[in-house]
Design a protein around this motif. Structure first.
Motif, mmCIF file in Angstrom:
data_model
loop_
_atom_site.group_PDB
_atom_site.id
_atom_site.type_symbol
_atom_site.label_atom_id
_atom_site.label_comp_id
_atom_site.label_asym_id
_atom_site.label_seq_id
_atom_site.Cartn_x
_atom_site.Cartn_y
_atom_site.Cartn_z
ATOM 1 N N GLU A 1 39.543 48.343 48.826
ATOM 2 C CA GLU A 1 38.219 47.801 48.530
ATOM 3 C C GLU A 1 37.305 48.026 49.728
ATOM 4 O OE1 GLU A 1 38.431 43.582 47.884
ATOM 5 O OE2 GLU A 1 39.074 43.168 49.924
ATOM 6 N N ILE B 1 44.098 49.940 41.559
ATOM 7 C CA ILE B 1 43.213 49.626 42.680
ATOM 8 C C ILE B 1 44.046 49.723 43.958
ATOM 9 C CG2 ILE B 1 41.752 47.881 43.756
ATOM 10 C CD1 ILE B 1 41.310 46.683 40.953
ATOM 11 N N TYR C 1 33.253 46.562 51.110
ATOM 12 C CA TYR C 1 32.044 45.760 50.886
ATOM 13 C C TYR C 1 30.852 46.455 51.529
ATOM 14 C CZ TYR C 1 34.961 41.918 49.273
ATOM 15 O OH TYR C 1 35.840 41.138 48.566
ATOM 16 N N ASP D 1 41.311 37.783 40.679
ATOM 17 C CA ASP D 1 41.547 38.290 42.035
ATOM 18 C C ASP D 1 42.079 37.148 42.884
ATOM 19 O OD1 ASP D 1 40.693 40.812 41.455
ATOM 20 O OD2 ASP D 1 38.723 40.615 42.383
ATOM 21 N N ASN E 1 42.830 43.006 51.918
ATOM 22 C CA ASN E 1 41.556 42.281 51.831
ATOM 23 C C ASN E 1 40.642 42.711 52.976
ATOM 24 O OD1 ASN E 1 39.534 40.402 51.323
ATOM 25 N ND2 ASN E 1 40.631 38.731 52.338
ATOM 26 N N VAL F 1 35.738 49.074 44.632
ATOM 27 C CA VAL F 1 37.177 49.300 44.718
ATOM 28 C C VAL F 1 37.455 50.796 44.721
ATOM 29 C CG1 VAL F 1 37.931 47.112 43.729
ATOM 30 C CG2 VAL F 1 37.407 49.025 42.207
ATOM 31 N N SER G 1 44.667 42.175 42.381
ATOM 32 C CA SER G 1 43.915 42.011 41.134
ATOM 33 C C SER G 1 44.922 42.051 39.989
ATOM 34 C CB SER G 1 42.887 43.132 40.971
ATOM 35 O OG SER G 1 41.937 43.116 42.008
ATOM 36 N N LYS H 1 37.226 41.708 52.922
ATOM 37 C CA LYS H 1 36.011 40.905 52.805
ATOM 38 C C LYS H 1 35.513 40.494 54.173
ATOM 39 C CE LYS H 1 34.109 37.193 49.988
ATOM 40 N NZ LYS H 1 34.422 36.136 49.014
ATOM 41 N N ARG I 1 30.809 44.654 46.170
ATOM 42 C CA ARG I 1 32.207 45.004 46.411
ATOM 43 C C ARG I 1 32.563 46.222 45.567
ATOM 44 N NH1 ARG I 1 37.009 42.119 43.624
ATOM 45 N NH2 ARG I 1 38.821 43.147 44.549
#
Length: 279
Positions: A79, A76, A81, A241, A272, A177, A195, A274, A175
């Motif tokens: 990421e 990974i 979203y 995670d 990150n 990846v 992760s 998010k 989400r």
């Protein structure tokens, strides 16, 4: 040089929308019918990277996809979203009064049931893919039939959105990846999410001890999920995670977990992304 990206689904799907938002450079798309086919595309070298859904804010984690990444020793590297917006679309000039059938993936139909209940005379037809339905309506010039799909699908297949954002739960985030065969090494100053997978001895307190180490190392546990080891009854793999402010905190945790766990593996170290409103 153009990058080839594997997605699950066809152009116009939510996976394709992630590609459009995440990658700034020109890319080619390898359309895959399943997540297993997506993995095969990466391994065989048909694609350079892949986009894979891994977790939904309503349905939870997609653990089989974590297992696919682990089993095939993939990495990974990022990421993304995506706020899932379901839209009712049809051929240009059609209105909701003209629609006799709505075709879409069963999950999309379920997510929009409150809206669809307002139109009891419309027949609901389950289909294999949201974007594929939109494409078929355009290719076959199907009147009286609407699809539920993404804005990207409406643009790609030249359909009118006759009712936007019809999903019952408005804040529905998925989400995704970004995965590769080889790891991409970011500067440690940019890495604040990871992760990992670990396996523990089946004895009292083993998981609690690991979680305490994570807490002591200032790691924020954002997800933990267990998966049975089929070949070893009553043993489990844990997919976790974590986020952290300083990479050295995660590095310390890795050293300790390598000692404590029967098996420990990093699936990815990345940034990150998010959304703050979702934290």
């Amino acid at each position: 040089m153009t990058t080839k990206i594997a997605i699950q689904g066809i152009k116009g799907s939510f996976h394709h929308q992630v590609v459009k938002e995440y990658f700034s450079e020109n890319v080619d798309i390898d359309e895959c019918l399943s997540f297993e086919e997506l993995i095969d595309s990466l391994i065989a070298g048909k694609s350079d990277q892949a986009v894979m859904a891994i977790e939904n804010s309503i349905a939870g984690p997609i653990i089989p996809n974590y297992a696919l990444i682990d089993k095939n020793n993939l990495h990974i590297i990022g990421e993304h979203y995506l706020n899932i917006q379901q839209n009712l679309m049809a051929l240009k000039g059609q209105k909701i009064e003209d629609i006799k059938e709505v075709h879409s993936h069963p999950m999309a139909l379920l997510q929009c049931m409150d809206f669809l209940k307002q139109y009891p005379n419309i027949k609901l037809v389950e289909d294999k893919d949201t974007a594929e339905t939109a494409r078929r309506i355009q290719e076959k010039q199907l009147t009286g039939i609407a699809a539920i799909a993404s804005v990207t699908a409406s643009e790609m297949y030249d359909l009118d959105i006759i009712a936007p954002s019809i999903q019952t739960i408005k804040n529905n985030m998925t989400r995704f990846v970004i995965i590769k065969k080889q790891n991409s090494f970011l500067p440690e100053s940019e890495i604040n999410r990871a992760s990992v997978k670990f396996e523990l001895d089946h004895k009292r307190g083993s998981l609690a001890a690991v979680l305490n180490v994570m807490s002591d190392c200032k790691l924020n546990l954002t997800k933990i999920q267990s998966l049975p080891k089929i070949e070893t009854p009553w043993k489990y793999s844990f997919f976790v995670d974590v986020t952290f402010e300083k990479y050295e905190d995660f590095a310390k945790a890795k050293t300790l977990l390598n000692i404590m766990a029967e098996y420990f593996k990093v699936l990815g170290e990345y940034k990150n992304t998010k959304p703050l409103s979702e934290s």
